[in-house]
Every structure is written in structure tokens, then in C-alpha cells.
Design a protein around this motif. Structure first.
Motif, PDB file in Angstrom:
ATOM      1  N   GLN A 157       0.785  -1.199  -0.042  1.00 37.34           N
ATOM      2  CA  GLN A 157       0.250  -0.018  -0.096  1.00 37.34           C
ATOM      3  C   GLN A 157       0.904   1.435   0.083  1.00 37.34           C
ATOM      4  O   GLN A 157       0.847   2.446  -0.757  1.00 37.34           O
ATOM      5  CB  GLN A 157      -0.985  -0.064   1.391  1.00 37.34           C
ATOM      6  CG  GLN A 157      -2.208  -0.621   0.910  1.00 37.34           C
ATOM      7  CD  GLN A 157      -3.028  -0.667   2.340  1.00 37.34           C
ATOM      8  OE1 GLN A 157      -2.746  -1.077   3.448  1.00 37.34           O
ATOM      9  NE2 GLN A 157      -4.104   0.024   1.827  1.00 37.34           N
ATOM     10  N   PHE A 196       2.035   1.851  -3.260  1.00 36.65           N
ATOM     11  CA  PHE A 196       0.912   2.360  -4.278  1.00 36.65           C
ATOM     12  C   PHE A 196       0.620   3.800  -3.957  1.00 36.65           C
ATOM     13  O   PHE A 196       0.478   4.585  -5.043  1.00 36.65           O
ATOM     14  CB  PHE A 196      -0.340   1.477  -4.202  1.00 36.65           C
ATOM     15  CG  PHE A 196      -1.526   2.102  -4.898  1.00 36.65           C
ATOM     16  CD1 PHE A 196      -1.634   1.702  -6.378  1.00 36.65           C
ATOM     17  CD2 PHE A 196      -2.579   2.848  -4.094  1.00 36.65           C
ATOM     18  CE1 PHE A 196      -2.891   2.264  -6.830  1.00 36.65           C
ATOM     19  CE2 PHE A 196      -3.522   3.299  -4.955  1.00 36.65           C
ATOM     20  CZ  PHE A 196      -3.808   2.934  -6.360  1.00 36.65           C
ATOM     21  N   SER A 197       0.698   4.263  -2.750  1.00 39.22           N
ATOM     22  CA  SER A 197       0.236   5.719  -2.328  1.00 39.22           C
ATOM     23  C   SER A 197       1.534   6.497  -2.863  1.00 39.22           C
ATOM     24  O   SER A 197       1.141   7.801  -3.271  1.00 39.22           O
ATOM     25  CB  SER A 197       0.246   5.677  -1.037  1.00 39.22           C
ATOM     26  OG  SER A 197       1.513   5.442  -0.066  1.00 39.22           O
ATOM     27  N   GLN A 256       0.712   7.556  -6.691  1.00 34.28           N
ATOM     28  CA  GLN A 256      -0.505   8.197  -6.911  1.00 34.28           C
ATOM     29  C   GLN A 256      -0.566   9.906  -6.627  1.00 34.28           C
ATOM     30  O   GLN A 256       0.108  10.467  -5.745  1.00 34.28           O
ATOM     31  CB  GLN A 256      -1.632   7.648  -5.827  1.00 34.28           C
ATOM     32  CG  GLN A 256      -1.830   6.252  -5.941  1.00 34.28           C
ATOM     33  CD  GLN A 256      -2.103   5.965  -7.465  1.00 34.28           C
ATOM     34  OE1 GLN A 256      -3.254   6.269  -8.135  1.00 34.28           O
ATOM     35  NE2 GLN A 256      -1.185   5.129  -8.191  1.00 34.28           N
ATOM     36  N   ASP A 265      -9.073   6.562  -9.334  1.00 31.98           N
ATOM     37  CA  ASP A 265      -7.880   6.358  -7.943  1.00 31.98           C
ATOM     38  C   ASP A 265      -8.384   5.454  -6.947  1.00 31.98           C
ATOM     39  O   ASP A 265      -7.721   4.597  -6.343  1.00 31.98           O
ATOM     40  CB  ASP A 265      -7.339   7.631  -7.632  1.00 31.98           C
ATOM     41  CG  ASP A 265      -6.480   8.241  -8.954  1.00 31.98           C
ATOM     42  OD1 ASP A 265      -6.157   7.564  -9.907  1.00 31.98           O
ATOM     43  OD2 ASP A 265      -6.092   9.375  -8.991  1.00 31.98           O
ATOM     44  N   GLU A 266      -9.580   6.034  -6.340  1.00 28.77           N
ATOM     45  CA  GLU A 266     -10.178   5.287  -5.094  1.00 28.77           C
ATOM     46  C   GLU A 266     -10.464   3.631  -5.266  1.00 28.77           C
ATOM     47  O   GLU A 266     -10.150   3.090  -4.499  1.00 28.77           O
ATOM     48  CB  GLU A 266     -11.440   6.146  -4.683  1.00 28.77           C
ATOM     49  CG  GLU A 266     -11.173   7.411  -4.042  1.00 28.77           C
ATOM     50  CD  GLU A 266     -12.356   8.057  -3.631  1.00 28.77           C
ATOM     51  OE1 GLU A 266     -13.447   7.664  -3.992  1.00 28.77           O
ATOM     52  OE2 GLU A 266     -12.399   9.242  -2.957  1.00 28.77           O
ATOM     53  N   SER A 311      -7.137   1.924  -5.391  1.00 26.76           N
ATOM     54  CA  SER A 311      -7.060   1.873  -3.865  1.00 26.76           C
ATOM     55  C   SER A 311      -7.790   0.816  -3.195  1.00 26.76           C
ATOM     56  O   SER A 311      -7.148   0.149  -2.493  1.00 26.76           O
ATOM     57  CB  SER A 311      -6.875   3.086  -3.180  1.00 26.76           C
ATOM     58  OG  SER A 311      -6.539   2.874  -2.073  1.00 26.76           O
ATOM     59  N   GLN A 342      -6.470  -2.911  -1.289  1.00 29.20           N
ATOM     60  CA  GLN A 342      -6.817  -2.969   0.042  1.00 29.20           C
ATOM     61  C   GLN A 342      -7.812  -4.230   0.159  1.00 29.20           C
ATOM     62  O   GLN A 342      -7.414  -5.140   1.229  1.00 29.20           O
ATOM     63  CB  GLN A 342      -7.690  -1.955   0.602  1.00 29.20           C
ATOM     64  CG  GLN A 342      -7.077  -0.535   0.631  1.00 29.20           C
ATOM     65  CD  GLN A 342      -7.925   0.718   1.350  1.00 29.20           C
ATOM     66  OE1 GLN A 342      -9.156   0.294   1.310  1.00 29.20           O
ATOM     67  NE2 GLN A 342      -7.444   1.511   1.678  1.00 29.20           N
TER      68      GLN A 342
END
Length: 384
Positions: free
Chosen positions: A2, A5-6, A9, A245-246, A249, A253
Motif C-alpha cells: 500500500q 501504491f500511495s 498516486q 484512483d479510489e 486503492s 486493500q
């Protein structure tokens, strides 16, 4: 995973933005008030942005940043300082988010500021995404602000802001990817006004922004277009980009937490089955101990100690192995991402507590069945 990934972005965390040039300061504030009163607006933040420059001591600049910034002759390095002046309600909400007393940002005779001390950028040469500190500063340090006079090309001094807090959390609206050589600073409206009090000629170089979230961003944009505003603003609706994008994500998750949940469920079932079977096979042993005088209190004490030893043994093997796996995963991602390896202390603490709780509950369940057994019948029982 994660974290990696963050870092990549740069997507927006808002649905819509409204922009005015600094020349239209009073008109911009009036327009923002009307827009934020529209039905459906759920969250908003108002800010005025201005770009200064600052000469930072070379010793305070991270080594990896020095290749990307302009060196001056006096041992200092030129940084861009982007000042974000939030309105009072936005400032209070942001201060609460980062757990800073907003009174620190409203001190008279001072220029207090919050430094967003991080860089997120892609190193083209190394082909890595980098996450690191923007500059090595501490609370109480001063940032000397200057600006470049576009008419003469000369650098003029403005004033010094005092750092009252450091954070890596950004207010809504700021882009996620921050280039090396940039420092983003959050101040109050009053602080920016005091900084520019003697430099009114450069106010036009600032910009007013309204970032908002809405229940129906498309409808909100139409309502803004239909408004009779004296000055027409620039409007950007990024709702669809944000949703994409959400969703990405959320997929990551679900994958990560689903895998963790599956492994946890298998582990809990294995612990429950192993301890229950072990206790069941020791019925004759427990009956023998009771027959020679072990009291219920002593029996419970013995099981409690066994629970502790079971948990300690599991952690003695599990924690080192998990730490090694975490570090190997970090190293495998380090070819494409550059950020510091941090141990998830909260997750480790939850794991330790979870192991002892699961073992304890299983021992209680298994021992409750043993306690109901008749001593004589248990002594006659032969374990296979």
C-alpha cells in the motif's frame, strides 16, 4: 504494498476546484461563500497560494535533493516555498487533523507556519519513486522568505516565518507528488496578509482556490455555471478521475486485507484445533493430578501458565520470521520505490495481543470440558 501504491498516486482528493487570480481577492471570497452554501457540498477548503523563494543552509538539505536544486555561492541552496494561506475554518480543521493547537497559528507579532516536510517524486535516472523529507528542519527554525521582482529580476526580502509544527499530511487540494527543491508551508490568512503588507504590488501573483467535495459533483458544477458571478472563475471537475484512483486503492486493500484475513482464519483454526486436541488427550493426566490433591485454583493456574508459554513460543518463532519477510518485501520494492523501512508497531502490538487472546480463549474452552469430566472415569480412560 500500500505504501508503494500511495507513493505513485498524484490523483486529487477532491471533486471540484474553483480558481481565481489574486487580483480578484474580494470577488473571489464572495464567490466562494455563495458556492459553499450550495446544496450537496459536503466538504470544502479555501486557500490563497503564493510562491516565495528561500535560501536553505546546505547542511539542512538531504543528499538526494542536492542534485535537483540550485546552489548559491554562500553555502545555501535555493528552494521554492509555496505558501498556502487557509481561511479560519479550514485552518482549524487542518490543525485538528494533524493534532496541532490552532492558537499557535494565530499568534500576533509572529509569522507562524506549518511545514509539510516531505517529497514525493519520480527519479527518472534511477527509475524509482522516492519518498523522503523535503528539508532537515525542526520546530522553532526560521524560514527566510524572498520573492523575485519580475520587473527588475532582483530578489527582495519579505520576512521570516517560524516553524511551529512539522507534518507529512497535506490539506485537501494539494497535489501528492512534491518535487525536490519545493517546501509547502501552511499559514493563516492573517499571516499571509502581514507578510504582504509592505509588498502590495505582488498580490496579483497569488491565486485563490476553493476545493470541495459534493454529493453530486456534476450538479454542483452546473449550479456554479448558472451563478451570476461578477468574475467568471476557472472550474475543474475531477470527480471521475478521483473515483478511478479510489477504486484502484480499494482493489489493493481488498486483496491485501483479504489475504491477511484468510491466513489469520486458517491460523486461528489451527491453534484452536491443536490446543483442543492436546487438552482432550491429557484428560487422564489432569484426573491424576486432581486425585493427588490439585485444587481447582492450582489447576487454573497451571493452564494459565501453559497459555502464556504457548503464546510466547508462537511469537518467538513468528515475529522474527514475519520481520524478515517484511524486510525482504521492502527490498524487492526498493528497485522501483525509495522510502524508509518502518516497522508497523501498532500492527505488531495488535498481533501480540491477538495471539494471547486466541490462545487464552481456546484454553478456557478446552479446560471447561475437562473440568466436567469425572475423575474416576478419566483415570480409567486409555489414550491411544
Amino acid at each position: 504494498m500500500q505504501e508503494s501504491f500511495s507513493v505513485t498516486q498524484d490523483g486529487p482528493d477532491y471533486d471540484m476546484s474553483v480558481l481565481f487570480n489574486g487580483h480578484y481577492g474580494s470577488e473571489a471570497k464572495q464567490a466562494f461563500e455563495k458556492i459553499t452554501e450550495l446544496d450537496g457540498v459536503t466538504e470544502r477548503i479555501i486557500m490563497q497560494d503564493f510562491t516565495f523563494v528561500s535560501q536553505i543552509d546546505e547542511a539542512k538539505v538531504p543528499d538526494s535533493v542536492r542534485n535537483y536544486v540550485i546552489h548559491s555561492e554562500n553555502g545555501k541552496i535555493k528552494f521554492q516555498v509555496i505558501l498556502h494561506a487557509l481561511d479560519q475554518s479550514s485552518l482549524q480543521a487542518y490543525a485538528e487533523q494533524i493534532r496541532v493547537n490552532d492558537d499557535l497559528l494565530n499568534q500576533e507579532n509572529k509569522f507562524p507556519a506549518i511545514v509539510i516536510n516531505k517529497n514525493n517524486y519520480q527519479d527518472i535516472e534511477k527509475k524509482q519513486y522516492v519518498k523522503e523529507k523535503a528539508v532537515n528542519v525542526e520546530v522553532g527554525d526560521l524560514l527566510d522568505l524572498q520573492y523575485e521582482d519580475l520587473d527588475t529580476g532582483k530578489i527582495k526580502d519579505v520576512n521570516k516565518v517560524e516553524i511551529v509544527a512539522l507534518t507529512d499530511k497535506q490539506p485537501m487540494g494539494l497535489r501528492k507528488m512534491i518535487s525536490p527543491g519545493e517546501i509547502h508551508v501552511v499559514v493563516s490568512e492573517d499571516t499571509l496578509n502581514k507578510l504582504l503588507a509592505e509588498h502590495q504590488n505582488i498580490i496579483d501573483e497569488s491565486y485563490y482556490y476553493l476545493y470541495l467535495n459534493s454529493k453530486d459533483p456534476i450538479k454542483t458544477e452546473e449550479q456554479v455555471d448558472e451563478m451570476n458571478l461578477s468574475i467568471q472563475p476557472s472550474i475543474y471537475n475531477v470527480y471521475h478521475s478521483r473515483i478511478q484512483d479510489e477504486q484502484m486503492s480499494r482493489i489493493i486493500q481488498v486483496f491485501v486485507y483479504g489475504f491477511v484475513l484468510l491466513i489469520s482464519a486458517v491460523s486461528v483454526a489451527n491453534i484452536f484445533n491443536t490446543i483442543s486436541t492436546s487438552i482432550a488427550l491429557r484428560k487422564r493426566e489432569f484426573a491424576m493430578l486432581k486425585s493427588v490433591g490439585m485444587t481447582p485454583k492450582g489447576f487454573n493456574k497451571m493452564l494459565n501458565y501453559e497459555s502464556i508459554f504457548y503464546g510466547m513460543k508462537a511469537l518467538l518463532y513468528g515475529l522474527p520470521i514475519s520481520l524478515v519477510i517484511m524486510y525482504l518485501m521492502y527490498r524487492s520494492f526498493s528497485n522501483s520505490f525509495a522510502y524508509r523501512f518502518n516497522l508497523p508497531w501498532v500492527s505488531l502490538l495488535v498481533t501480540v495481543l491477538g495471539v494471547f487472546i486466541i490462545v487464552g480463549v481456546t484454553m478456557l474452552y478446552s479446560s471447561s470440558k475437562v473440568k466436567k469430566e469425572n475423575i474416576i472415569d478419566a483415570l480409567k480412560q486409555e489414550n491411544i
